[in-house]
Design an enzyme around this catalytic site. Structure first.
Site: not given
Ligand code: PLP
Length: 460
Positions: A175, A252, A255, A278, A416
């Site tokens: 992401h 990260d 998900q 999430k 994203c």
């Molecule tokens: N990393 C992953 C794999 C994501 O899917 C997302 C959001 O869709 C994020 C990071 C960013 O999360 P946040 O916007 O809650 O900080």
């Protein structure tokens, strides 16, 4: 500064309903305070499912009020869980009850409610530590979410540890929130961000990864589950390999955490980050886990209240970790809500939920395979229930709008994560991301609606 690990029930008699095991009436201001129950071992929401060893989505659906609403005259089918999950009443009532009965700032003030709120907040930290399998709550920093947690590590650890010629290996799955913070700090420190390529099925090319690792590698940034392809990389093995070169690994988990159990000690992660929203929790709250010895060596990244020990004009000393990284007033109610979400999810049995979602993914793959002109991106073994697809003859936004007219919420765009779509030569795609409350019938509605779109287009 103390970091008491208080059980939830110990801090606020009037908030007993916030565990999700009590009726919410207990939270009404002025209502008589009920007995404080012991912290639940097996909260009620999922007990039936847990007893039978099998999870059924109906138990979860009953708790999630928004799933009852119609959209465009049809029952809502929420398949945008990768963007955010819907909230169970246990979380909603916790937030309302916190403000109705227990609102106070924390870590300061000698009064009862400040003390209660502090104990709740620190109890939430301990709950997050248990949820992640972390050795101690001291390794858990509350943040606004995944994005802020990655930025914290980049700006604090990165600025202190990266130098000219150093390399940060970032998987092509990531992401943007696990790419751009590294680009920003790499530019400042004259380090390099090096992408780790993907294989055609959307898994990370492990041979290329092994070749890219070197003693120049300072950090590996890798997703525990891709938000576009659903890929679940072999994070434990990748971490062990990185450690041979002395590199740190940031995982990260944005998900991952809602879909399968996580144990940061087993993974040996140096950093692990996630977002509450999430995970069926509120927006604006998430966490960074860092190995306590690494966190202890990191400089503050934001200054302000709560993160200091002594302030004079010619010197300042800082609070111990993790408070050193929590400048200003945090999202206190969010911590309460996050804890309620963790309790709710874990009440169903993590393995049982993962098994159900895997079965639902199998059903979805079959159902979508029957839709003419539909291609799913990514089929790495062990992927989570994320189905990003293209539909021949239709751009992704048109597909999402069509589905929306039938009450089905999916996401269209670059998600994203532009590099992972570019891997397939695409700028955009449509994504259906499933969660524990989704059913086979909802998946069938998705497939039927997409088939109608194709049939209608063919007839024109
Ligand atoms: N990393 C992953 C794999 C994501 O899917 C997302 C959001 O869709 C994020 C990071 C960013 O999360 P946040 O916007 O809650 O900080």
């Amino acid at each position: 500064m103390t970091t008491p690990d208080m059980p939830w029930g110990a801090y606020a008699p009037g908030m007993a309903g916030l565990t999700g095991t009590q009726p919410s009436a207990a939270a009404v201001p002025g209502a008589p305070a009920p007995e404080v129950p012991a912290p639940p071992q097996q909260p009620s929401a999922g007990s039936a499912a847990t007893r039978s060893g099998e999870f059924t989505p109906e138990a979860a659906r009953r708790d999630v009020p928004v799933l009852q609403r119609p959209v465009n005259g049809r029952p809502l089918v929420w398949l945008d869980n990768g963007a955010t999950t819907q909230k169970p009443r246990q979380v909603i009532e916790t937030l309302a009850a916190y403000y109705a009965t227990a609102n106070s700032n924390i870590h300061r003030g000698a009064h009862t409610m400040a003390r209660e709120a502090t104990e709740m907040y620190e109890g939430g930290r301990a709950a997050v530590a248990r949820f992640l399998g972390a050795p101690s709550p001291d390794g858990v920093v509350f943040t606004r979410g995944t994005t802020e947690a990655v930025n914290l590590v980049a700006q604090s650890w990165g600025r202190a540890n990266l130098g000219p010629g150093d390399e940060i290996l970032v998987s092509t799955l990531e992401h943007h929130s696990n790419i751009v913070p590294w680009q920003l700090i790499a530019r400042e420190r004259r380090a390099r961000v090096v992408p780790i390529p993907l294989l055609p099925d959307g898994s990370i090319d492990q041979d290329a990864y092994a070749d890219l690792l070197s003693f120049r590698t300072q950090l590996v940034a890798v997703s525990h589950a891709s938000n576009v392809l659903g890929t679940v990389p072999p994070v434990k093995e990748m971490t062990a390999l990185a450690h041979r070169y002395g590199a740190k690994v940031l995982v990260d988990g944005a998900q991952a955490v809602a879909h399968f159990p996580v144990d940061v000690q087993d993974l040996d992660s140096d950093f692990y980050v996630f977002s509450g929203h999430k995970l069926y929790g509120p927006t604006g709250i998430g966490a960074l886990y860092a190995k306590p010895e690494i966190l202890a060596g990191m400089p503050p990244w934001q200054g302000g209240g709560n993160m200091i020990d002594q302030v004079e004009f010619d010197r300042v000393t800082f609070a111990p970790v993790p408070h050193r990284f929590e400048a200003g007033t945090g999202h206190i109610s969010g911590v309460a809500g996050l804890r309620a979400a963790i309790d709710w999810l874990t009440s169903f049995g993590r393995e049982a939920v993962a098994a159900y979602e895997t079965a639902l993914l199998g059903h979805a793959r079959q159902a979508l395979a029957a839709v003419p002109g539909l291609t799913v991106l990514g089929d790495a073994p062990g992927k989570i229930a994320v189905l990003t697809f293209t539909l021949a003859g239709h751009d992704p936004v048109t597909v999402a709008r069509w589905l929306d007219q039938e009450g089905i919420a999916v996401r269209a765009g670059h998600h994203c994560a532009q590099p992972s779509l570019r891997h397939y030569g695409l700028d955009a795609a449509t994504r259906a991301s499933l969660a524990l409350y989704n059913t086979a019938e909802e998946v069938d509605r998705l497939a039927a609606s997409l088939t109608r779109l194709q049939t209608q287009a063919a007839a024109v």
